[in-house]
Design an enzyme around this catalytic site. Structure first.
Site, PDB file in Angstrom:
ATOM      1  N   PRO A   2       6.249 -11.657  59.888  1.00 44.44           N
ATOM      2  CA  PRO A   2       6.291 -10.200  60.103  1.00 44.44           C
ATOM      3  C   PRO A   2       7.654  -9.633  59.691  1.00 44.44           C
ATOM      4  O   PRO A   2       8.685 -10.201  60.024  1.00 44.44           O
ATOM      5  CB  PRO A   2       6.094 -10.052  61.616  1.00 44.44           C
ATOM      6  CG  PRO A   2       5.585 -11.356  62.097  1.00 44.44           C
ATOM      7  CD  PRO A   2       6.049 -12.394  61.127  1.00 44.44           C
ATOM      8  N   GLU A   3       7.626  -8.548  58.945  1.00 48.22           N
ATOM      9  CA  GLU A   3       8.862  -7.882  58.546  1.00 48.22           C
ATOM     10  C   GLU A   3       8.984  -6.585  59.353  1.00 48.22           C
ATOM     11  O   GLU A   3       8.201  -6.352  60.272  1.00 48.22           O
ATOM     12  CB  GLU A   3       8.830  -7.611  57.032  1.00 48.22           C
ATOM     13  CG  GLU A   3       8.629  -8.894  56.220  1.00 48.22           C
ATOM     14  CD  GLU A   3       8.604  -8.667  54.704  1.00 48.22           C
ATOM     15  OE1 GLU A   3       9.168  -7.661  54.241  1.00 48.22           O
ATOM     16  OE2 GLU A   3       8.021  -9.506  53.995  1.00 48.22           O
TER      17      GLU A   3
END
Ligand SMILES: [Zn+2]
Length: 267
Positions: A2-3
């Site tokens: 996840p960014e």
């Protein structure tokens, strides 16, 4: 992994159900998930503390408490959701927080790379993270780039330079800005820096509107998938035609990360 847009989506979705909750206990089901403390040592510290704010810094999800911070790093497969069941609703629950209203914040993590820690302040976290890309004014990016000889893609991935950008949004932003991923950061002209800054901000904001990208483990706290992956132009599309010029997209490694780009459009 996840960014920024994925963690921000999680934050936005959980904020209403977590703010003002009182922590009753923490339960750790996989010891390594909790770093720097044990369930026994942390329980008395957390008990009775109220969640004041639900925050995000870079790729970190942060619960601001009365007297400290619980920091979650989801890494590859970490998920967060609220459940009526302390054991959560899947087989990979590593840690849970129980609140006084008998709801639970579940941290589930298939691959077990995710980490959670408690700290009195965010000082240590702040010292290792660069500015937030959505908050840094676009005209200030050139100055940052100009101080580094590293490849621009590696620069974007470096959390101490800018916090929150990973492999997906660096590839997408460089493509939009028409900049080759292997260019030294300090070779960008002022105009190119501005173009890249705007591209990063646009890609990240749009991805937040699409509630993040589900390409492997990422799910929103309600269990549904994000939509951002449907709008990728180059990420993961090696060998397919460039959506702008039609030439085949290339692949290379930068900082050990697969990088997809168009050698015709990106200079
Ligand atoms: Zn192209």
């Amino acid at each position: 992994m996840p960014e920024l847009p994925e963690v921000e989506t999680i934050r936005r979705q959980l904020e209403p159900s977590l703010t003002h909750k009182t922590i009753q206990e923490i339960r750790v089901f996989w010891e390594k998930t909790l770093s720097g403390a044990s369930q026994a040592s942390l329980s008395p510290v957390l008990q009775g503390q109220v969640i004041r704010r639900v925050r995000r810094r870079g790729k970190y999800f942060v619960l601001e408490l009365d007297r400290g911070f619980l920091v979650y790093h989801l890494r590859m497969s970490g998920r967060l959701y609220v459940s009526p069941d302390a054991m959560g609703e899947d087989r990979w629950v590593r840690l849970s927080l129980t609140f006084s209203d008998q709801t639970h914040l579940i941290f589930s993590d298939t691959r077990k790379f995710g980490r959670v820690y408690y700290d009195d302040s965010l000082h240590d976290l702040e010292t290792k993270l660069g500015p937030e890309p959505l908050k840094l004014p676009v005209e200030q990016w050139h100055e940052l780039f100009a101080r580094s000889k590293t490849k621009i893609k590696a620069f974007l991935l470096n959390q101490s330079k800018l916090a929150g950008i990973g492999n997906i949004y660096s590839d997408e932003s460089l493509f939009q800005a028409e900049i080759h991923p292997a260019r030294p950061a300090d070779s960008l002209t002022e105009e190119e820096s501005l173009r890249l800054a705007k591209a990063v901000q646009e890609r990240l904001s749009t991805a937040i509107q699409h509630e993040g990208a589900t390409i492997s483990w990422y799910r929103k706290p309600d269990g549904s998938q994000g939509e951002s992956q449907k709008h990728f132009k180059v990420y993961g599309k090696y060998g397919r035609p460039c959506p702008v010029c039609g030439k085949e997209l290339c692949r290379t490694l930068v900082s050990q990360r697969t990088t997809t780009f168009c050698s015709h459009c990106q200079k």
